[in-house]
Design a protein around this motif. Structure first.
Motif, PDB file in Angstrom:
ATOM      1  N   PRO A 163       0.825  -1.222   0.000  1.00  0.00           N
ATOM      2  CA  PRO A 163       0.000   0.000   0.000  1.00  0.00           C
ATOM      3  C   PRO A 163       0.858   1.271   0.000  1.00  0.00           C
ATOM      4  CG  PRO A 163      -0.951  -1.612   1.486  1.00  0.00           C
ATOM      5  CD  PRO A 163       0.385  -2.169   1.032  1.00  0.00           C
ATOM      6  N   ALA A 164       1.978   1.247   0.719  1.00  0.00           N
ATOM      7  CA  ALA A 164       2.865   2.418   0.734  1.00  0.00           C
ATOM      8  C   ALA A 164       3.423   2.691  -0.661  1.00  0.00           C
ATOM      9  CB  ALA A 164       3.998   2.216   1.735  1.00  0.00           C
ATOM     10  N   ARG A 165       3.830   1.646  -1.341  1.00  0.00           N
ATOM     11  CA  ARG A 165       4.361   1.796  -2.706  1.00  0.00           C
ATOM     12  C   ARG A 165       3.274   2.323  -3.645  1.00  0.00           C
ATOM     13  NH1 ARG A 165       7.658  -1.194  -6.658  1.00  0.00           N
ATOM     14  NH2 ARG A 165       7.214  -0.053  -8.543  1.00  0.00           N
ATOM     15  N   GLN A 166       2.054   1.805  -3.509  1.00  0.00           N
ATOM     16  CA  GLN A 166       0.945   2.285  -4.337  1.00  0.00           C
ATOM     17  C   GLN A 166       0.658   3.759  -4.036  1.00  0.00           C
ATOM     18  OE1 GLN A 166      -1.977  -0.673  -3.255  1.00  0.00           O
ATOM     19  NE2 GLN A 166      -1.440  -1.981  -4.991  1.00  0.00           N
ATOM     20  N   ALA A 167       0.766   4.150  -2.774  1.00  0.00           N
ATOM     21  CA  ALA A 167       0.573   5.556  -2.410  1.00  0.00           C
ATOM     22  C   ALA A 167       1.646   6.435  -3.045  1.00  0.00           C
ATOM     23  CB  ALA A 167       0.575   5.714  -0.889  1.00  0.00           C
ATOM     24  N   LEU A 168       2.897   5.964  -3.036  1.00  0.00           N
ATOM     25  CA  LEU A 168       3.978   6.729  -3.670  1.00  0.00           C
ATOM     26  C   LEU A 168       3.728   6.874  -5.170  1.00  0.00           C
ATOM     27  CD1 LEU A 168       7.098   5.287  -1.823  1.00  0.00           C
ATOM     28  CD2 LEU A 168       6.187   7.613  -1.650  1.00  0.00           C
ATOM     29  N   ASP A 169       3.248   5.802  -5.805  1.00  0.00           N
ATOM     30  CA  ASP A 169       2.922   5.873  -7.235  1.00  0.00           C
ATOM     31  C   ASP A 169       1.829   6.909  -7.485  1.00  0.00           C
ATOM     32  OD1 ASP A 169       4.817   3.925  -7.859  1.00  0.00           O
ATOM     33  OD2 ASP A 169       3.356   2.283  -7.873  1.00  0.00           O
ATOM     34  N   VAL A 181      14.347   6.361   4.247  1.00  0.00           N
ATOM     35  CA  VAL A 181      13.485   5.298   4.762  1.00  0.00           C
ATOM     36  C   VAL A 181      12.951   4.529   3.565  1.00  0.00           C
ATOM     37  CG1 VAL A 181      12.880   6.551   6.870  1.00  0.00           C
ATOM     38  CG2 VAL A 181      11.388   6.712   4.875  1.00  0.00           C
ATOM     39  N   PHE A 182      12.446   3.327   3.812  1.00  0.00           N
ATOM     40  CA  PHE A 182      12.087   2.447   2.705  1.00  0.00           C
ATOM     41  C   PHE A 182      10.765   1.736   2.975  1.00  0.00           C
ATOM     42  CE2 PHE A 182      16.598   3.028   3.014  1.00  0.00           C
ATOM     43  CZ  PHE A 182      16.932   3.410   1.723  1.00  0.00           C
ATOM     44  N   THR A 183      10.073   1.408   1.894  1.00  0.00           N
ATOM     45  CA  THR A 183       8.800   0.702   2.002  1.00  0.00           C
ATOM     46  C   THR A 183       8.966  -0.812   2.001  1.00  0.00           C
ATOM     47  OG1 THR A 183       8.466   0.808  -0.395  1.00  0.00           O
ATOM     48  CG2 THR A 183       7.516   2.591   0.931  1.00  0.00           C
ATOM     49  N   LEU A 236      16.019  19.047   7.694  1.00  0.00           N
ATOM     50  CA  LEU A 236      16.360  17.643   7.522  1.00  0.00           C
ATOM     51  C   LEU A 236      15.292  17.033   6.625  1.00  0.00           C
ATOM     52  CD1 LEU A 236      18.289  15.375   8.510  1.00  0.00           C
ATOM     53  CD2 LEU A 236      16.676  14.965  10.370  1.00  0.00           C
ATOM     54  N   SER A 237      15.691  16.646   5.425  1.00  0.00           N
ATOM     55  CA  SER A 237      14.742  16.087   4.464  1.00  0.00           C
ATOM     56  C   SER A 237      14.504  14.608   4.741  1.00  0.00           C
ATOM     57  CB  SER A 237      15.271  16.253   3.037  1.00  0.00           C
ATOM     58  OG  SER A 237      15.397  17.612   2.714  1.00  0.00           O
ATOM     59  N   LEU A 238      13.407  14.089   4.192  1.00  0.00           N
ATOM     60  CA  LEU A 238      13.068  12.677   4.298  1.00  0.00           C
ATOM     61  C   LEU A 238      12.942  12.129   2.892  1.00  0.00           C
ATOM     62  CD1 LEU A 238      12.025  10.241   6.077  1.00  0.00           C
ATOM     63  CD2 LEU A 238       9.732  11.078   5.544  1.00  0.00           C
ATOM     64  N   ALA A 239      13.666  11.048   2.598  1.00  0.00           N
ATOM     65  CA  ALA A 239      13.581  10.393   1.294  1.00  0.00           C
ATOM     66  C   ALA A 239      12.971   9.015   1.487  1.00  0.00           C
ATOM     67  CB  ALA A 239      14.966  10.275   0.657  1.00  0.00           C
ATOM     68  N   LEU A 297      10.043   9.548  -3.121  1.00  0.00           N
ATOM     69  CA  LEU A 297       9.512  10.844  -2.713  1.00  0.00           C
ATOM     70  C   LEU A 297      10.464  11.442  -1.694  1.00  0.00           C
ATOM     71  CD1 LEU A 297       7.114  12.909  -2.599  1.00  0.00           C
ATOM     72  CD2 LEU A 297       6.191  11.509  -0.732  1.00  0.00           C
ATOM     73  N   THR A 298      10.865  12.686  -1.918  1.00  0.00           N
ATOM     74  CA  THR A 298      11.696  13.404  -0.961  1.00  0.00           C
ATOM     75  C   THR A 298      10.936  14.636  -0.512  1.00  0.00           C
ATOM     76  OG1 THR A 298      13.736  12.596  -1.970  1.00  0.00           O
ATOM     77  CG2 THR A 298      13.919  14.536  -0.560  1.00  0.00           C
ATOM     78  N   LEU A 299      10.850  14.815   0.801  1.00  0.00           N
ATOM     79  CA  LEU A 299      10.134  15.946   1.380  1.00  0.00           C
ATOM     80  C   LEU A 299      11.076  16.773   2.239  1.00  0.00           C
ATOM     81  CD1 LEU A 299       6.943  14.065   2.613  1.00  0.00           C
ATOM     82  CD2 LEU A 299       7.075  15.635   0.680  1.00  0.00           C
ATOM     83  N   THR A 300      10.846  18.078   2.244  1.00  0.00           N
ATOM     84  CA  THR A 300      11.576  18.955   3.159  1.00  0.00           C
ATOM     85  C   THR A 300      11.096  18.686   4.577  1.00  0.00           C
ATOM     86  OG1 THR A 300       9.933  20.705   3.049  1.00  0.00           O
ATOM     87  CG2 THR A 300      11.723  20.772   1.398  1.00  0.00           C
ATOM     88  N   SER A 301      11.791  19.257   5.531  1.00  0.00           N
ATOM     89  CA  SER A 301      11.406  19.114   6.929  1.00  0.00           C
ATOM     90  C   SER A 301       9.977  19.608   7.153  1.00  0.00           C
ATOM     91  CB  SER A 301      12.396  19.916   7.786  1.00  0.00           C
ATOM     92  OG  SER A 301      12.288  19.584   9.121  1.00  0.00           O
ATOM     93  N   GLU A 302       9.637  20.747   6.587  1.00  0.00           N
ATOM     94  CA  GLU A 302       8.285  21.295   6.719  1.00  0.00           C
ATOM     95  C   GLU A 302       7.260  20.382   6.049  1.00  0.00           C
ATOM     96  OE1 GLU A 302       5.614  25.111   5.333  1.00  0.00           O
ATOM     97  OE2 GLU A 302       7.785  25.347   5.425  1.00  0.00           O
ATOM     98  N   GLY A 303       7.596  19.844   4.886  1.00  0.00           N
ATOM     99  CA  GLY A 303       6.701  18.930   4.189  1.00  0.00           C
ATOM    100  C   GLY A 303       6.424  17.672   4.984  1.00  0.00           C
TER     101      GLY A 303
END
Length: 136
Positions: A12-18, A74-76, A108-111, A120-126
């Motif tokens: 489901p996480a992978r489908q959400a990323l898609d 982090v990884f799905t 600190l970004s999250l990938a 998906l890479t998000l900024t700290s605020e994102g």
């Protein structure tokens, strides 16, 4: 190494990323992603106490080429993690929404699945705005 046949079935996480690759503001996909567990690699320098204590989580922080904000990968799935970080020997399963709710204030970004087509890479605020969910 043999790969189990079910490793190719999208989670489901992978489908959400898609879905987010098509519409970055898809609320259902963001909710699914936030409620999913992700694999957080345990840094080699985390120490035995941090590795053994389930209440502590050491974030693996990588420097981005070109001087961008540091990023936490982090990884799905184990397969996604092995593609980017084959030397990782330990990881923790963490609810992404809970991780985002406690995200540090500094830049600190999250990938999420950073090396894949659906990454998906998000900024700290994102991270705090889009993925944080109340604990409970």
């Amino acid at each position: 190494m043999a790969t189990p046949a079910n490793d190719n079935i999208p989670t489901p996480a992978r489908q959400a990323l898609d879905a987010l690759a098509v519409d970055a503001e898809d609320p259902a996909a963001l909710d699914t992603l936030a409620s999913s567990d992700v694999l957080v690699p345990v840094p080699d320098d985390a120490g035995e106490a941090a590795s053994a204590d389930p209440s502590l989580l050491a974030l693996p922080v990588l420097d981005q080429p070109g001087g961008g904000a540091p990023v936490v990968p982090v990884f799905t799935s184990e397969l996604e993690m092995a593609d980017l970080l084959p030397s990782v020997s330990q990881y923790r399963m963490v609810p992404l929404g809970a991780l985002a709710a406690q995200w540090p204030e500094e830049e600190l970004s999250l990938a999420i699945d950073g090396s894949s087509d659906h990454g998906l890479t998000l900024t700290s605020e994102g991270v705090r705005t889009l993925l944080a969910r109340p604990a409970g």
